[in-house]
Structures are given as C-alpha cells and as structure tokens.
Enzyme design. Structure first.
Site, mmCIF file in Angstrom:
data_model
loop_
_atom_site.group_PDB
_atom_site.id
_atom_site.type_symbol
_atom_site.label_atom_id
_atom_site.label_comp_id
_atom_site.label_asym_id
_atom_site.label_seq_id
_atom_site.Cartn_x
_atom_site.Cartn_y
_atom_site.Cartn_z
ATOM 1 N N LYS A 197 0.834 -1.193 0.000
ATOM 2 C CA LYS A 197 0.000 0.000 0.000
ATOM 3 C C LYS A 197 0.878 1.256 0.000
ATOM 4 O O LYS A 197 0.672 2.171 -0.768
ATOM 5 C CB LYS A 197 -0.926 -0.034 1.222
ATOM 6 N N GLY A 255 -4.912 -1.683 4.761
ATOM 7 C CA GLY A 255 -4.117 -2.804 4.258
ATOM 8 C C GLY A 255 -4.765 -4.150 4.535
ATOM 9 O O GLY A 255 -4.866 -5.014 3.663
ATOM 10 N N ARG A 256 -5.247 -4.348 5.758
ATOM 11 C CA ARG A 256 -5.807 -5.660 6.132
ATOM 12 C C ARG A 256 -7.213 -5.872 5.585
ATOM 13 O O ARG A 256 -7.819 -6.911 5.827
ATOM 14 C CB ARG A 256 -5.750 -5.837 7.652
ATOM 15 N N GLU A 341 -4.773 -6.490 14.775
ATOM 16 C CA GLU A 341 -4.271 -5.172 14.363
ATOM 17 C C GLU A 341 -5.419 -4.157 14.413
ATOM 18 O O GLU A 341 -5.203 -2.970 14.617
ATOM 19 C CB GLU A 341 -3.653 -5.229 12.957
ATOM 20 N N HIS A 372 -4.567 -33.233 17.334
ATOM 21 C CA HIS A 372 -3.425 -34.054 17.738
ATOM 22 C C HIS A 372 -2.303 -33.183 18.269
ATOM 23 O O HIS A 372 -1.155 -33.616 18.326
ATOM 24 C CB HIS A 372 -2.967 -34.902 16.556
ATOM 25 N N LYS A 501 9.307 -0.658 14.254
ATOM 26 C CA LYS A 501 9.895 -0.325 12.943
ATOM 27 C C LYS A 501 11.002 0.710 13.120
ATOM 28 O O LYS A 501 12.078 0.596 12.544
ATOM 29 C CB LYS A 501 8.830 0.264 12.010
HETATM 30 O O1 LIG Z 1 1.068 -2.717 2.256
HETATM 31 P P1 LIG Z 1 2.173 -2.085 3.030
HETATM 32 O O2 LIG Z 1 2.121 -0.597 3.009
HETATM 33 O O3 LIG Z 1 3.510 -2.610 2.578
HETATM 34 O O4 LIG Z 1 1.989 -2.483 4.547
HETATM 35 C C1 LIG Z 1 2.044 -3.806 4.953
HETATM 36 C C2 LIG Z 1 1.481 -3.990 6.321
HETATM 37 O O5 LIG Z 1 2.229 -3.255 7.260
HETATM 38 C C3 LIG Z 1 1.371 -2.686 8.250
HETATM 39 O O6 LIG Z 1 1.314 -1.327 8.031
HETATM 40 C C4 LIG Z 1 1.861 -2.968 9.635
HETATM 41 O O7 LIG Z 1 3.212 -2.699 9.754
HETATM 42 C C5 LIG Z 1 0.035 -3.345 7.990
HETATM 43 O O8 LIG Z 1 -1.009 -2.600 8.478
HETATM 44 C C6 LIG Z 1 0.058 -3.512 6.522
HETATM 45 O O9 LIG Z 1 -0.894 -4.424 6.066
#
Ligand SMILES: O=P(O)(O)OC[C@H]1O[C@](O)(CO)[C@@H](O)[C@@H]1O
Length: 536
Positions: A197, A255-256, A341, A372, A501
């Site tokens: 994204k 993103g999710r 998240e 199992h 990060k």
């Molecule tokens: O699609 P991108 O911007 O690479 O982000 C990847 C993922 O990293 C995050 O921002 C979390 O670090 C998620 O929310 C997202 O899906």
C-alpha cells in the site's frame, strides 16, 4: 454504563450453570443460530440465553451501531486518527453503487482499475502477456501483512478453482523466504507482483530488490516482468515499474481490508476474473445482510456479541479459530492481523484508557491437525478457550467424500465433547470395565474426566466456493467493526506497529559495527552475539 453492569450481573448469575441444561428448552439450536444466505452460524453451544442475548443486542444498540455502520458505508471519515474514510466495502460494491468521498464518486476510478487488473490477469493466464522465455508459469507476490495474508489465504482457499499459473507468496525479510521461493523458478517465465500500500515497507522493498537482481541475471528487461499494486504511484515509478503495470488503490482501503481490490491480483491470476467476481459477490451479499438484518438476526453482529460475551464478560482472553477445511489453513493467520491489528488497542476514540479488555488473542490451526496437538489443553486445561469451528458440508473431491464425512464427524464431535464433557462417574465406569479397582480406579478415572461446559460456535456452509469465501471474509471484517464500535476504539489505524519499525531502523547500523553503548544492557549483549557470529 449500566448496560455493561446489567450484562456483568447476568454473566455472574449464570456462570455456574451447565450449558447443556440450556438445551432443555426446545428449539434452542434453532433459536441460537443465524442464517446469512446459505451460511449458518450456530452459537447455541454457549452460555448465552435469551436474556443475555437481549442485553448484548441492547449493548450494540446503545453503542450507536446502526449510525456508525451507516457512517462507514456512507464514506464518513471514521478512521479519525488518520483522517480517512473506511471504504473496503466500495471494492465489492454493486455496479450501480455511488460512493462519495470529499464530494466525489470514487466508484468509476475503482471500477476502471479493477477492469484493468482483470484484463492483465486474463492476459497473463492466456499467455498473451508472456515473460521473456514464454508464457508466465509462476507468479511471485511480494508483500507483507495485508498485502500478503489476504491474497495468500484466499489463493490457498480457492485451490480447486485454479487454472492459471502457479502462485507463490513471499513476505518475510528473512532472506530464507525469498531464496527458498525463487529456487527452482525460471526468471524468464516468472512474473513478480510487488504489493505494498505504502511502497515503503522495508521487508517488501528489500525482497523486491532481491527479486529484481535475480530477474536481471537472466532476462534483458526485468522491469517488464514486474507489476506493482500500491497507493503510492510516485514510489512505484521510482522503483522503475511502468505505469501501465501499476494498479493503484485509495488510502481509504486499509491494508488488512484490501484483498478485494488490486491487492487480490494474485487471486485474479490464479482463478480468473469470473472467479474473483464471485468472491466479490459473496462479500457484497454479506454487506447487504449486515446492513439490513435486524441486530438479533445479524450474523456479524451476533458473532461479535458472542465474542464480547466470552472475552469482556467471561474473561476468556483468547479465541481459537479451527477451520475443518485444510484450504483455510491460513485463515487463523489472516484473522490475527484482521482482528488483532484492528482491535488490539488500549485507548478509545477520545484517547482515554479503554474501560475494558481490548479484542481477544486469536489463534488456531485447521482440524483435524489441531486435535493431535493443542486440543488437550482446550478440553482439559485450566483455562477456557472459546472455540470457533468452520466446516464445509461438502468438499471438492467427490471421490474422497468418505474422507470429508470423517472430517465433518470430527468437527461435530469436538463441539459436542466441549459441551458435554465426561463426568467422573462416566470415566470411572469406563475404567472399571477395563478391570481397574480401588484407589487405582479413582486415580486413573480422574485423568479421564472432561469438564465440558466449554463454549464453541460453528460456522457451517455448503462448500468453500469463491462466493462463500467472500461471505466468510466479509463476515469477519464486519465482526471486527462491530466489536470496535462496542469497545469504542478505532479499528482502522495501527500505531502499535510503529515503534518496533523505528527501533529496527536504528539497530541496523549497530549490527554492522556502530557503537551500541546507548542501548540497554540486554540489547547490547544480543547485538554483540549477532556481531560475533557474523564476524563483525
Ligand atoms: O502494504 P504495506 O504498506 O507494505 O503495509 C504492509 C502492512 O504493514 C502494516 O502497516 C503494519 O506494519 C500493515 O497494516 C500492513 O498491512
């Protein structure tokens, strides 16, 4: 506030009863089940009774769910900490939908990009978009989090519908992931999708550069076998991907929540545009249900309320997601991001401490494998783990229908065992039959007692088709939304991923020899260990 108090009182007043007794009331299985299309959710094997459900529905009403749902579908900027609308639903909205953001209908552009992605996917599938050594045989999607988990999960889920090139997903910055994936692939017939994204995510950009070097070693124009999916068109250009192979989407798709749009390009290539359309139609069907069904008959709402009951009221901190569907093996991982998240937050919309626990810890594995492994704890451990079973009535292998029946029998047996358990007397009778007597009999019997009275829900659907998968994913998305509304938090930001990060960026140079003395002693020692083994 008082509705939470009423619920807490009701929970305390009912917690010692056995769930099995609730089935004395005729029709409980039907009354505590909900339908959405052909999907059926049974939540009767919980300790929720009519009064509890009515209070829970009241809780949702008091939280302003109906208005907040309308605000989301209407394009309001409900993601307040990022100043964005939340419009993943636009990606699967009907052909005549009009959705305004800042006074502009966003649907024409969204549909145009989808059509371009479909056309590209079909060209790749038909060999009309070849690599530099013939038709594309393999597609590698490089992305992480929402740019990986959704498409990877859905690609596996839809394996019976694959009739395109092979799909591979690389996410981890661990070089092992891309090295193992590229080994055996031919750069001349491999297409790489860089899905991000933001197009800044370090894992994805590092893997994308590695893939480009790998490609460049064998083909004259590596860029021609790269496509990008992103909101950051300036950055995709900087990376050297031609605009005609860039599929953009807007920042109001989280993103999710992005699997429904061009982030799903890998799925489109695997199953084709028609299959992807069916997936979108399933999501749309769940949207319609979520928007129109009364709260007490609304599947995402009830799923969320059952979760609130177990986590915030009964205090069960985790939830196991147990798909009896091998092709949903990645669903638990996908839901970990979607749910944790989204609703793993400690402050409400106003920045105040949350009044109660945030969303649950979600984990799981497909059945029967989990049986199992960790089901021992689920049945006899001291903690209660609410279980969420998923089951297709029918598989895709008619010649193996007997195996599917075995699978289904196991799924149903687990929820029955969790409900009923096995008493000491029953265990004792079994052991006595085996010839045990006296204190040995009692001692051995105690190990074989199942307390039962442990809650589960079962989501059952006809077959895992693209349409049903769309329904399932949209169901979970809306469940997360409802839970977030009730808890009063913002389900659509993710500030909690930032600090790690930043620190990783700062630690990088220390591993290459820079002075680490400003770090805490533990981190210093760990840095020294890595350096020593890398010869730095
Ligand atoms: O699609 P991108 O911007 O690479 O982000 C990847 C993922 O990293 C995050 O921002 C979390 O670090 C998620 O929310 C997202 O899906």
């Amino acid at each position: 506030m008082s509705i939470w108090n009423d619920l807490a009182r009701h929970q305390r007043a009912t917690e010692t009863r056995h769930m099995q007794d609730l089935f004395d009331e005729a029709g409980r299985a039907q009354v505590f089940s909900v339908q959405a299309g052909e999907m059926h959710l049974d939540y009767s094997k919980t300790n929720i009774d009519a009064e509890g459900r009515a209070l829970l529905v009241q809780l949702a009403e008091n939280a302003g769910l109906a208005e907040k749902r309308a605000a989301m579908f209407g394009g309001a900027k409900i993601n307040e900490t990022e100043g964005r609308a939340v419009l993943h639903i636009a990606q699967r909205a009907g052909e005549d939908a009009v959705i305004d953001v800042d006074g502009e209908d966003v649907m024409p552009e969204l549909r145009a990009v989808r059509m371009r992605a479909y056309a590209f996917a079909e060209d790749v599938r038909a060999g009309r978009y070849p690599g530099q050594g013939g038709a594309i045989t393999d597609v590698v999607n490089i992305g992480i989090g929402g740019s990986d988990l959704g498409p990877a999960m859905a690609t596996l889920a839809l394996a019976p519908y694959h009739d395109g090139p092979r799909l591979h997903y690389v996410s981890n910055v661990d070089g092992a992931h891309i090295a193992d994936t590229l080994k055996g692939l031919n750069p001349e017939t491999t297409l790489v999708i860089v899905a991000s994204k933001t197009f800044t995510t370090i894992e994805t950009m590092t893997n994308a550069r590695t893939a480009r070097d790998w490609m460049a070693s064998k083909v004259t124009d590596p860029g021609a076998q790269f496509v990008a999916v992103s909101t950051a068109l300036d950055k995709t250009a900087e990376f050297g991907i031609a605009p005609e192979r860039v599929f953009g989407f807007a920042d109001w798709v989280g993103g999710r929540y992005s699997v429904w749009g061009p982030i799903g390009l890998g799925i489109m290539i695997a199953v084709g545009a028609a299959g992807f359309d069916a997936f979108l139609a399933g999501g749309r069907a769940m949207d319609t249900h979520f928007q129109n069904a009364p709260l007490a008959e609304n599947m995402p709402v009830l799923l969320a309320l059952v979760g609130i009951w177990h986590n915030q009221l009964c205090g069960h901190a985790t939830r196991a997601v147990l798909p009896y569907d091998q092709r949903l093996a990645r669903l638990p991982a996908y839901l970990q991001q979607l749910e944790m998240e989204s609703n793993g937050k400690r402050v409400d919309m106003e920045g105040r401490d949350l009044a109660r626990q945030s969303g649950p810890i979600v984990w799981g594995e497909p059945g029967t494998n989990g049986q199992h492994a960790f089901y021992q704890l689920i049945h006899q451990g001291t903690r209660i783990v609410p279980c969420e079973f998923l089951l297709a009535a029918k598989g895709h292998e008619p010649e193996l229908a007997h195996q599917h029946r075995l699978l289904a029998a196991n799924c149903l047996a687990q929820s029955e065992a969790l409900l009923r358990g096995r008493s000491f007397e029953q265990a004792r009778a079994i052991m006595a039959e085996k010839g045990l007597t006296g204190s040995d009999l009692d001692r051995q019997a105690r190990h074989r007692v199942f307390p039962g009275n442990r809650p589960s829900t079962t989501l059952i659907y006809p077959q895992l088709t693209p349409f049903v998968l769309g329904q399932i994913i949209a169901l979970y998305e809306h469940r997360v939304f409802v839970e977030g509304v009730i808890l009063g938090l913002n389900s659509f930001d993710q500030w909690g991923v930032e600090l790690g990060k930043e620190l990783a960026t700062a630690i990088g140079p220390l591993l290459e020899g820079a002075d680490a003395s400003a770090k805490d002693p533990s981190t210093q020692a760990l840095v020294a260990f890595v350096r020593a083994h890398q010869g730095v």
